[in-house]
Scaffold this active site. Structure first.
Site, PDB file in Angstrom:
ATOM      1  N   SER A 183       0.792  -1.224   0.000  1.00 36.71           N
ATOM      2  CA  SER A 183       0.000   0.000   0.000  1.00 36.71           C
ATOM      3  C   SER A 183       0.826   1.277   0.000  1.00 36.71           C
ATOM      4  CB  SER A 183      -0.951  -0.005   1.192  1.00 36.71           C
ATOM      5  OG  SER A 183      -0.246  -0.199   2.398  1.00 36.71           O
ATOM      6  N   HIS A 211      -5.269  -3.152  -3.099  1.00 37.21           N
ATOM      7  CA  HIS A 211      -4.839  -2.244  -4.176  1.00 37.21           C
ATOM      8  C   HIS A 211      -4.715  -2.966  -5.512  1.00 37.21           C
ATOM      9  CE1 HIS A 211      -4.035   0.954  -1.280  1.00 37.21           C
ATOM     10  NE2 HIS A 211      -3.583  -0.014  -0.494  1.00 37.21           N
ATOM     11  N   LYS A 242     -11.530   0.996  -2.437  1.00 34.49           N
ATOM     12  CA  LYS A 242     -10.491   1.637  -3.245  1.00 34.49           C
ATOM     13  C   LYS A 242     -10.955   1.755  -4.698  1.00 34.49           C
ATOM     14  CE  LYS A 242      -7.372   1.125   0.403  1.00 34.49           C
ATOM     15  NZ  LYS A 242      -6.719   0.218   1.305  1.00 34.49           N
TER      16      LYS A 242
END
Ligand SMILES: *Cc1c(COP(=O)(O)O)cnc(C)c1O
Length: 387
Positions: A183, A211, A242
């Site tokens: 991250s 991610h 995200k």
């Protein structure tokens, strides 16, 4: 005067501030894709994980509104009581299809998904093998589970091999847990090698795709898919917060795994289900992410360009491979000053300091989004290179 039981905080936080580590919440106003208003000024936002620019997409908002009108905003109860709606059910089905797994279940957040999954899979007498740069929730999950925590140096497969050999036969169950995309560094885990180790040592393998989902791999199916090992990663954890622009966490895997989590993962059992509109928004975002691959392609093209120019200009961007582009600075104060300078030029770029990253590695963390314009990236490059 009575003793002040919280008085110790003053001294502790003074020491914290002294080291340049104090943080505070700073509210923003209007937010449109790629931009955010701060103190009355619209800034280009390089500080979000809204990689595909979907968090404020009108179609995503409309899906949330429709569902709020039909089912209300709040879920009202935990999933196993009465909180599980057909919005949750269809999101789970959509995600399972996307992930090409038998089943998916949802959690209140990605943090809760990792915490709940790890504590449901291991306990005292077991071991968790964790990359040094793993997200906090993987580490906390291992600690909370009461498992032995073995931290290996970042992406160091041969070191992990050595540790696993030494540990052979010592633990009841073993779990290798890693971020798929780290991250704060934006680099990928060596998932094919980790899958080999997991096979050799009969360990479970958990990959946190926070991610990766929507960004990496064929059709955006994540870092495990990008490494060609999706079907060998039996526990895939993801977040809706995200690239999918909503909120909530999920786990994708076999029906057996998912049924176990529904029965044993405490953050799923004892926490209120996600707001149904958040689930509907994530379903809509997932559909858009698949129908509009240009978002992912644009993201990778922009980040490749940014990395190339910054590297040429002498910046250290580490081994970053996607939309997270770290600019290593080192000392926290210097990093803050640089962030402040960029902000004065209209660019919001967070300064990431210890303990979020190891001591001595404070950095700017540039987060790109498909919603950014080419000019936004050019402007940021000019501001950083001082042209
Ligand atoms: C953001 C993040 C999480 C937590 O996800 P939330 O849905 O925001 O709780 C977990 N793991 C990694 C690697 C992350 O970056």
């Amino acid at each position: 005067m009575a003793a002040d039981p919280l008085g110790w905080i003053d001294a502790e936080s003074a020491a914290w501030s002294q080291r340049g580590l104090a943080r505070r919440l700073a509210p923003h106003g209007t937010a449109i894709p790629g931009r955010q208003e701060r103190d009355g000024r619209m800034l280009v936002n390089f500080g979000s994980n809204d990689y595909l620019g979907l968090a404020a997409d009108p179609r995503v908002i409309a899906a949330a509104v429709r569902t709020a009108e039909l089912q209300g905003w709040g879920a009202g109860a935990s999933p196993l009581v009465t909180g599980w709606s057909n919005a949750h059910q269809s999101l789970s089905a959509d995600l399972a299809q996307f992930e090409q797994t038998e089943a998916v279940t949802l959690f209140p957040s990605g943090f809760a998904a990792n915490l709940g999954t790890i504590t449901a899979l291991v306990g005292p007498g077991d071991a968790v093998y964790a990359d040094r740069l793993n997200h906090a929730c993987l580490i906390d999950g291992a600690r909370l589970a009461g498992a032995r925590l073995r931290v290996y140096p970042h992406n160091d497969v041969s070191r992990l091999d050595t540790i696993l050999q030494r540990d052979r036969g010592r633990f009841r169950r073993s779990l290798i847990a890693t971020d798929g995309v780290f991250s704060m560094d934006g680099d990928l885990a060596p998932l094919a090698d980790l899958a080999d180790l997991a096979d050799r040592f009969e360990a479970m393998l958990l990959v946190d795709e926070a991610h990766g989902t929507g960004v990496f791999g064929p059709d955006g199916r994540g870092s495990a898919a990008a490494c060609g090992v999706a079907e060998r990663v039996s526990i895939r954890v993801g977040t809706l917060s995200k690239a999918l622009g909503s909120v909530g966490g999920f786990v994708a895997g076999s029906q057996r795994l998912i049924d176990w989590l529904i029965n044993r993962a405490r953050p799923l059992i004892y926490s209120t289900a996600l707001p149904p509109p958040a689930a509907a928004a994530a379903s809509q975002a997932l559909a858009i992410a698949q129908a509009e691959p240009w978002r992912r392609e644009r993201l990778h093209a922009m980040s490749a360009r940014l990395r190339q120019v910054l590297t040429t200009s002498g910046f250290d961007v580490g081994a970053s491979a996607g939309p997270i582009v770290p600019v290593l600075i080192g000392p926290p104060q210097q990093t803050l000053q640089l962030a402040e300078r960029l902000r004065n030029r209209g660019f919001l770029v967070p300064a990431i300091r210890p303990p979020t990253v190891p001591e001595g590695t404070a950095r700017l963390r540039i987060g790109l989004s498909a919603a950014h314009h080419d000019d936004d990236v050019s402007g940021l490059i000019d501001a950083l290179t001082g042209s």
